[in-house]
Design a protein around this motif. Structure first.
Motif, PDB file in Angstrom:
ATOM      1  N   VAL A 152      13.336 -18.547  70.504  1.00  0.00           N
ATOM      2  CA  VAL A 152      12.969 -17.196  70.049  1.00  0.00           C
ATOM      3  C   VAL A 152      12.203 -17.280  68.733  1.00  0.00           C
ATOM      4  N   LYS A 153      12.724 -18.087  67.808  1.00  0.00           N
ATOM      5  CA  LYS A 153      12.056 -18.238  66.509  1.00  0.00           C
ATOM      6  C   LYS A 153      10.679 -18.877  66.673  1.00  0.00           C
ATOM      7  N   LEU A 154      10.575 -19.874  67.558  1.00  0.00           N
ATOM      8  CA  LEU A 154       9.291 -20.531  67.806  1.00  0.00           C
ATOM      9  C   LEU A 154       8.292 -19.556  68.423  1.00  0.00           C
ATOM     10  N   ALA A 155       8.753 -18.771  69.391  1.00  0.00           N
ATOM     11  CA  ALA A 155       7.874 -17.787  70.029  1.00  0.00           C
ATOM     12  C   ALA A 155       7.390 -16.757  69.018  1.00  0.00           C
ATOM     13  N   LEU A 156       8.272 -16.371  68.112  1.00  0.00           N
ATOM     14  CA  LEU A 156       7.900 -15.398  67.077  1.00  0.00           C
ATOM     15  C   LEU A 156       6.821 -15.964  66.162  1.00  0.00           C
ATOM     16  N   MET A 157       6.959 -17.216  65.763  1.00  0.00           N
ATOM     17  CA  MET A 157       5.965 -17.835  64.882  1.00  0.00           C
ATOM     18  C   MET A 157       4.615 -17.968  65.590  1.00  0.00           C
ATOM     19  N   ILE A 158       4.647 -18.340  66.867  1.00  0.00           N
ATOM     20  CA  ILE A 158       3.404 -18.461  67.634  1.00  0.00           C
ATOM     21  C   ILE A 158       2.729 -17.097  67.765  1.00  0.00           C
ATOM     22  N   ALA A 159       3.532 -16.067  68.010  1.00  0.00           N
ATOM     23  CA  ALA A 159       2.982 -14.714  68.122  1.00  0.00           C
ATOM     24  C   ALA A 159       2.320 -14.286  66.819  1.00  0.00           C
ATOM     25  N   GLY A 169       8.755 -28.122  65.923  1.00  0.00           N
ATOM     26  CA  GLY A 169       8.312 -26.742  65.812  1.00  0.00           C
ATOM     27  C   GLY A 169       7.041 -26.626  64.993  1.00  0.00           C
ATOM     28  N   GLY A 170       6.951 -27.418  63.927  1.00  0.00           N
ATOM     29  CA  GLY A 170       5.745 -27.421  63.100  1.00  0.00           C
ATOM     30  C   GLY A 170       4.537 -27.882  63.882  1.00  0.00           C
TER      31      GLY A 170
END
Length: 202
Positions: A13-20, A58-59
Motif C-alpha cells: 500500500v505504501k509503495l503504491a502510494l509513493m508510485i502514485a 522500495g527505493g
C-alpha cells in the motif's frame, strides 16, 4: 503468518502510494520545470522518501517509476531535451532515463540504515541529500557516456565554452543541480522524518 501478510500488504500500500505520487507529480507542474536544457525535477523527493520508508527495494521501484515518467516525457515530446535524445538514440535514452533513477533509489535505501547506525536524525538528511546528488551523477554520467560526441550535445559544449566532459557536466548542471539538491534535501528529510515517526520507524 497473518502478521507477515499484514506487513506485506501495508508495504505494498505504501509503495503504491509513493508510485502514485510520482506519476501525479510527473504530469503536473509539481514534477518538472522544463527548460531548453536539462529539466529541473522534484521527483527525487518521493524517490528519497520511498527509499527511506520502504528500503532499498522500495527505493529502486520508486526510482524506476521516476525513470518511466522521464522516458514518457521523451516519448511524448513534453521535454524538448529528452525528445531530442530519443530521436538520436532511443535505446540510449531509455537507459539514461531508467537506470540512473533505479540506482539512485536503491543506493539511497542502502545509505539510510547505514548512516542511521551512527545518527538517527542525520540519516534522514544524508539520504535526502544523496538522492538528488546520485540522480545528477548517474544521469550525467550516462548522458556523457552515450551522447557526449553527438552533434546535439556538442552544440551545448560549444555554447558553454568548455573543453572536456567534466567541465561540461559542471557547467551544464549549474543552478539546476543546486535547486534540486536543496529542495529535495529540505523537503524529503522533513517528510520522511514525519512519516517515519507516524509509522513508528523513527
Amino acid at each position: 503468518m497473518k502478521q507477515n501478510n499484514k506487513n506485506g500488504t501495508l508495504y505494498m500500500v505504501k509503495l503504491a502510494l509513493m508510485i502514485a505520487i510520482i506519476f501525479i507529480m510527473a504530469f503536473t507542474p509539481l514534477g518538472y520545470f522544463h527548460t531548453l536544457g536539462l529539466d529541473i525535477t522534484f521527483l527525487t523527493v518521493p524517490v528519497a522518501v520511498g527509499a527511506i520508508i520502504l528500503g532499498p527495494k522500495g527505493g529502486a521501484i520508486c526510482g524506476l517509476a521516476f525513470g518511466i515518467t522521464s522516458f514518457m516525457q521523451a516519448l511524448m515530446g513534453s521535454s524538448a531535451f529528452s525528445a531530442m535524445l530519443f530521436n538520436i538514440n532511443p535505446v540510449g535514452t531509455a537507459f539514461t532515463c531508467l537506470v540512473p533513477r533505479v540506482l539512485e533509489g536503491w543506493l539511497c535505501g542502502l545509505l539510510f540504515p547505514a548512516v542511521r547506525k551512527i545518527s538517527k536524525n542525520g540519516a534522514y538528511f544524508a539520504a535526502s541529500l544523496a538522492c538528488p546528488l546520485l540522480n545528477t551523477f548517474f544521469f550525467m554520467s550516462s548522458l556523457v557516456l552515450i551522447f557526449y560526441h553527438t552533434e546535439y550535445i556538442q552544440g551545448f559544449v560549444e555554447t558553454l565554452g568548455v573543453t572536456n566532459p567534466l567541465m561540461f557536466v559542471v557547467a551544464f548542471v549549474g543552478t539546476q543541480g543546486l535547486v534540486e539538491a536543496v529542495a529535495c534535501t529540505l523537503i524529503s528529510s522533513m517528510v520522511s522524518r514525519t512519516l517515519g515517526a507516524a509509522l513508528k520507524q523513527g
